[in-house]
Motif scaffolding. Sequence first.
Motif, mmCIF file in Angstrom:
data_model
loop_
_atom_site.group_PDB
_atom_site.id
_atom_site.type_symbol
_atom_site.label_atom_id
_atom_site.label_comp_id
_atom_site.label_asym_id
_atom_site.label_seq_id
_atom_site.Cartn_x
_atom_site.Cartn_y
_atom_site.Cartn_z
ATOM 1 N N TYR A 60 77.927 -49.789 6.355
ATOM 2 C CA TYR A 60 78.518 -50.567 7.433
ATOM 3 C C TYR A 60 79.532 -51.504 6.799
ATOM 4 C CZ TYR A 60 78.801 -53.408 11.658
ATOM 5 O OH TYR A 60 79.244 -54.072 12.764
ATOM 6 N N HIS A 61 80.793 -51.327 7.096
ATOM 7 C CA HIS A 61 81.880 -52.102 6.493
ATOM 8 C C HIS A 61 81.815 -52.056 4.963
ATOM 9 C CE1 HIS A 61 83.434 -53.566 10.253
ATOM 10 N NE2 HIS A 61 82.248 -54.027 10.594
ATOM 11 N N LYS A 62 81.648 -50.857 4.431
ATOM 12 C CA LYS A 62 81.610 -50.595 2.981
ATOM 13 C C LYS A 62 80.491 -51.334 2.266
ATOM 14 C CE LYS A 62 86.411 -49.306 2.625
ATOM 15 N NZ LYS A 62 87.536 -49.200 1.725
ATOM 16 N N ASP A 63 79.365 -51.555 2.952
ATOM 17 C CA ASP A 63 78.259 -52.304 2.377
ATOM 18 C C ASP A 63 76.947 -51.851 3.011
ATOM 19 O OD1 ASP A 63 76.924 -54.194 0.848
ATOM 20 O OD2 ASP A 63 77.838 -55.932 1.825
ATOM 21 N N MET A 64 75.839 -52.351 2.450
ATOM 22 C CA MET A 64 74.527 -52.191 3.062
ATOM 23 C C MET A 64 74.436 -53.113 4.271
ATOM 24 S SD MET A 64 71.813 -52.587 -0.027
ATOM 25 C CE MET A 64 72.700 -53.344 -1.373
ATOM 26 N N THR A 65 73.491 -52.847 5.130
ATOM 27 C CA THR A 65 73.236 -53.768 6.235
ATOM 28 C C THR A 65 72.563 -55.024 5.689
ATOM 29 O OG1 THR A 65 71.057 -52.836 6.695
ATOM 30 C CG2 THR A 65 72.934 -51.863 7.887
ATOM 31 N N GLY A 66 72.691 -56.123 6.401
ATOM 32 C CA GLY A 66 72.033 -57.363 6.006
ATOM 33 C C GLY A 66 70.520 -57.204 5.953
ATOM 34 N N GLY A 67 69.989 -56.434 6.884
ATOM 35 C CA GLY A 67 68.543 -56.195 6.906
ATOM 36 C C GLY A 67 68.055 -55.483 5.659
ATOM 37 N N LYS A 69 69.451 -55.639 2.694
ATOM 38 C CA LYS A 69 69.496 -56.599 1.585
ATOM 39 C C LYS A 69 68.237 -57.469 1.579
ATOM 40 C CE LYS A 69 74.515 -56.769 1.374
ATOM 41 N NZ LYS A 69 75.723 -57.574 1.566
ATOM 42 N N GLN A 70 67.820 -57.950 2.741
ATOM 43 C CA GLN A 70 66.607 -58.757 2.836
ATOM 44 C C GLN A 70 65.376 -57.938 2.465
ATOM 45 O OE1 GLN A 70 66.770 -60.197 6.857
ATOM 46 N NE2 GLN A 70 68.232 -61.811 6.368
ATOM 47 N N PHE A 71 65.339 -56.692 2.927
ATOM 48 C CA PHE A 71 64.209 -55.813 2.617
ATOM 49 C C PHE A 71 64.079 -55.584 1.113
ATOM 50 C CE2 PHE A 71 62.912 -51.469 1.552
ATOM 51 C CZ PHE A 71 61.583 -51.526 1.946
ATOM 52 N N LEU A 72 65.194 -55.421 0.428
ATOM 53 C CA LEU A 72 65.138 -55.163 -1.015
ATOM 54 C C LEU A 72 64.509 -56.330 -1.778
ATOM 55 C CD1 LEU A 72 68.513 -53.279 -1.580
ATOM 56 C CD2 LEU A 72 66.194 -52.318 -1.589
ATOM 57 N N PHE A 73 64.674 -57.558 -1.294
ATOM 58 C CA PHE A 73 63.992 -58.694 -1.923
ATOM 59 C C PHE A 73 62.478 -58.578 -1.750
ATOM 60 C CE2 PHE A 73 68.199 -60.806 -1.542
ATOM 61 C CZ PHE A 73 68.360 -61.147 -2.879
ATOM 62 N N LYS A 74 62.028 -58.135 -0.573
ATOM 63 C CA LYS A 74 60.592 -57.906 -0.358
ATOM 64 C C LYS A 74 60.093 -56.798 -1.278
ATOM 65 C CE LYS A 74 60.854 -58.863 4.568
ATOM 66 N NZ LYS A 74 60.745 -58.243 5.894
ATOM 67 N N ALA A 75 60.865 -55.719 -1.356
ATOM 68 C CA ALA A 75 60.470 -54.571 -2.183
ATOM 69 C C ALA A 75 60.372 -54.972 -3.654
ATOM 70 C CB ALA A 75 61.453 -53.427 -1.994
ATOM 71 N N GLU A 76 61.251 -55.827 -4.097
ATOM 72 C CA GLU A 76 61.217 -56.266 -5.489
ATOM 73 C C GLU A 76 59.893 -56.964 -5.812
ATOM 74 O OE1 GLU A 76 64.127 -58.447 -8.715
ATOM 75 O OE2 GLU A 76 64.317 -59.025 -6.612
ATOM 76 N N ARG A 77 59.374 -57.735 -4.873
ATOM 77 C CA ARG A 77 58.100 -58.438 -5.063
ATOM 78 C C ARG A 77 56.902 -57.479 -5.071
ATOM 79 N NH1 ARG A 77 60.747 -62.174 -1.558
ATOM 80 N NH2 ARG A 77 59.542 -61.409 0.209
ATOM 81 N N PHE A 102 70.247 -47.017 -4.312
ATOM 82 C CA PHE A 102 69.771 -46.198 -5.429
ATOM 83 C C PHE A 102 69.881 -46.973 -6.748
ATOM 84 C CE2 PHE A 102 70.146 -42.936 -8.706
ATOM 85 C CZ PHE A 102 69.156 -42.035 -8.343
ATOM 86 N N ASP A 103 71.025 -47.591 -6.986
ATOM 87 C CA ASP A 103 71.228 -48.360 -8.219
ATOM 88 C C ASP A 103 70.240 -49.521 -8.321
ATOM 89 O OD1 ASP A 103 73.259 -46.675 -8.988
ATOM 90 O OD2 ASP A 103 74.884 -48.082 -8.512
ATOM 91 N N THR A 104 69.960 -50.167 -7.201
ATOM 92 C CA THR A 104 68.982 -51.258 -7.193
ATOM 93 C C THR A 104 67.601 -50.735 -7.562
ATOM 94 O OG1 THR A 104 70.250 -52.465 -5.524
ATOM 95 C CG2 THR A 104 67.919 -53.074 -5.780
ATOM 96 N N MET A 105 67.228 -49.597 -7.001
ATOM 97 C CA MET A 105 65.919 -49.008 -7.299
ATOM 98 C C MET A 105 65.819 -48.647 -8.783
ATOM 99 S SD MET A 105 65.505 -46.639 -3.904
ATOM 100 C CE MET A 105 63.730 -46.497 -3.716
#
Length: 146
Positions: A60-67, A69-77, A102-105
């Motif tokens: 979405y607009h050459k980026d991930m959705t805001g949701g 991004k927030q989810f990835l912080f939860k997943a990191e924990r 993918f790169d974040t994972m």
Amino acid sequence: MKKVLIAYSSRTGTTQKMADYLAEGFRMSDNQVEAVKISTLKDEKDISGYDAYLFGCPTYHKDMTGGMKQFLFKAERANLIGKIAGAFGSHTHSGEAAPMVFDTMQHVFKMDVTTLGPLNLTEEIMSNDEGVKACHDYAKAIAEKL
């Protein structure tokens, strides 16, 4: 039987359709699958306990959705180090989100990502059998790692 979590964000329904087809592919390989919107996963406890993970997000607009991004912080924990992983997403023309996830994972979470890279499909491909087959094949390839 291994357990797989497919967590996704979807704006138009195309990425959700991908998640459903990916789930079918895992079920064809005799795995237990849960495909859920990221908004239903409240904290890291909801994310923990699976053998493999697929995270999906449209571009979405050459980026991930805001949701996402927030989810990835939860997943990191959730401490997913070494877990089998893949990423997917749909797009109309640019397709940056799935590779970002993918790169974040791979680099931040230190997960065991598939050598196939992210599954990144246009909405046009997802409107025909080619998209269904691509999703099934991606899931089957990851299931082989299980």
